[in-house]
Write a protein that holds these residues in place. Sequence first.
Motif, PDB file in Angstrom:
ATOM      1  N   UNK A 176       0.920  -1.176   0.039  1.00 47.03           N
ATOM      2  CA  UNK A 176       0.041   0.129  -0.158  1.00 47.03           C
ATOM      3  C   UNK A 176       0.940   1.355   0.039  1.00 47.03           C
ATOM      4  N   UNK A 177       0.618   2.178  -0.831  1.00 45.01           N
ATOM      5  CA  UNK A 177       1.262   3.344  -1.042  1.00 45.01           C
ATOM      6  C   UNK A 177       0.564   4.693  -1.178  1.00 45.01           C
ATOM      7  N   UNK A 178       1.092   5.554  -0.307  1.00 48.34           N
ATOM      8  CA  UNK A 178       0.177   7.018  -0.318  1.00 48.34           C
ATOM      9  C   UNK A 178       1.263   7.935  -0.617  1.00 48.34           C
ATOM     10  N   UNK A 179       1.042   8.681  -1.621  1.00 50.52           N
ATOM     11  CA  UNK A 179       2.072  10.031  -2.016  1.00 50.52           C
ATOM     12  C   UNK A 179       3.433   9.229  -2.197  1.00 50.52           C
ATOM     13  N   UNK A 180       3.396   8.109  -2.723  1.00 52.19           N
ATOM     14  CA  UNK A 180       4.690   7.539  -3.133  1.00 52.19           C
ATOM     15  C   UNK A 180       5.472   6.822  -2.010  1.00 52.19           C
ATOM     16  N   UNK A 181       4.952   6.962  -0.861  1.00 50.19           N
ATOM     17  CA  UNK A 181       5.691   6.136   0.176  1.00 50.19           C
ATOM     18  C   UNK A 181       4.972   4.822   0.581  1.00 50.19           C
ATOM     19  N   UNK A 182       5.617   3.771   0.874  1.00 49.77           N
ATOM     20  CA  UNK A 182       4.914   2.657   1.318  1.00 49.77           C
ATOM     21  C   UNK A 182       4.203   2.678   2.894  1.00 49.77           C
ATOM     22  N   UNK A 183       3.123   2.354   3.185  1.00 50.54           N
ATOM     23  CA  UNK A 183       2.408   2.669   4.253  1.00 50.54           C
ATOM     24  C   UNK A 183       2.248   1.201   4.801  1.00 50.54           C
ATOM     25  N   UNK A 184       2.013   0.119   4.076  1.00 46.95           N
ATOM     26  CA  UNK A 184       1.736  -1.468   4.758  1.00 46.95           C
ATOM     27  C   UNK A 184       2.481  -2.128   3.412  1.00 46.95           C
ATOM     28  N   UNK A 185       2.904  -3.277   3.913  1.00 50.17           N
ATOM     29  CA  UNK A 185       3.532  -4.319   2.938  1.00 50.17           C
ATOM     30  C   UNK A 185       3.094  -5.622   3.459  1.00 50.17           C
ATOM     31  N   UNK A 186       2.500  -6.434   2.585  1.00 52.73           N
ATOM     32  CA  UNK A 186       2.174  -7.881   2.805  1.00 52.73           C
ATOM     33  C   UNK A 186       2.957  -8.743   2.000  1.00 52.73           C
ATOM     34  N   UNK A 187       3.746  -9.734   2.111  1.00 53.65           N
ATOM     35  CA  UNK A 187       4.508 -10.628   1.382  1.00 53.65           C
ATOM     36  C   UNK A 187       4.309 -12.255   1.782  1.00 53.65           C
ATOM     37  N   UNK A 188       4.359 -12.982   0.768  1.00 50.81           N
ATOM     38  CA  UNK A 188       4.245 -14.427   0.771  1.00 50.81           C
ATOM     39  C   UNK A 188       5.173 -15.377   0.127  1.00 50.81           C
TER      40      UNK A 188
END
Length: 234
Positions: free
Chosen positions: A32-44
């Motif tokens: 999840x990205x807002x204004x070019x900056x990641x705010x949440x990351x989910x990886x599998x």
Amino acid sequence: MSWLHDMLVGFDLETTGTDPAESRIVTAALVEVKEGEPVRRREWLADPGVAIPAEATAVHGITTREAVAEGRPAGDVAAEVAAALVAYWRAGIPVVVYNAPFDLSLLAAELRRHDLPSLERQLGGAAVGPVVDPLVVDRAVDKYRKGSRSLENASALYGVRLDDAHEAGADALAAVRVALALGEKYPAQVGEAAPEELHERQTAWHAQWAAGLQEWLRKGKDPEAVVDGAWPLR
């Protein structure tokens, strides 16, 4: 408000190969990205259920041994990734996928392989989207530029830092930042369009590109070439 200032979600898969109908998920990422900056990351990390070819490992660095030892069942990963994507689309959040027909078609194939509901079924029969595909957009707005249109090259061209290419999370974030750069550079065609309108434009742009490539191939060494014009799913 332009979609450039809203929440965007980058999506990327690293896989066992290059054929979306046959290849399997190895890693997946949603950022999840807002204004070019990641705010949440989910990886599998998935156990794909097949051996990972050496040439695929050379790209993303994941070996069969690692996937089997540490990865989760591929069906579980496919189900969770699909559910997350559907939730974003239901909320009207655009998903950014560089070369969407590969990643989304491969995910769709995994859902079929594991007897799971399709993306469309999970969306209640609605079409997949909105999707932003920086590769499709770049081809349309700068169609005569020569050279590779890989994510690495697009990142360099549009001033996006990509330190760990072919790591799913890094690629997903870079794809969003390339999409933002395209939207800022081409406001009339890209940045000022509503996500649904941009989705429709990309459908047409990809179809036009595919038709042109097919015509060029048929005039050359492959008179029976077929280039699939479907987007964002083959």
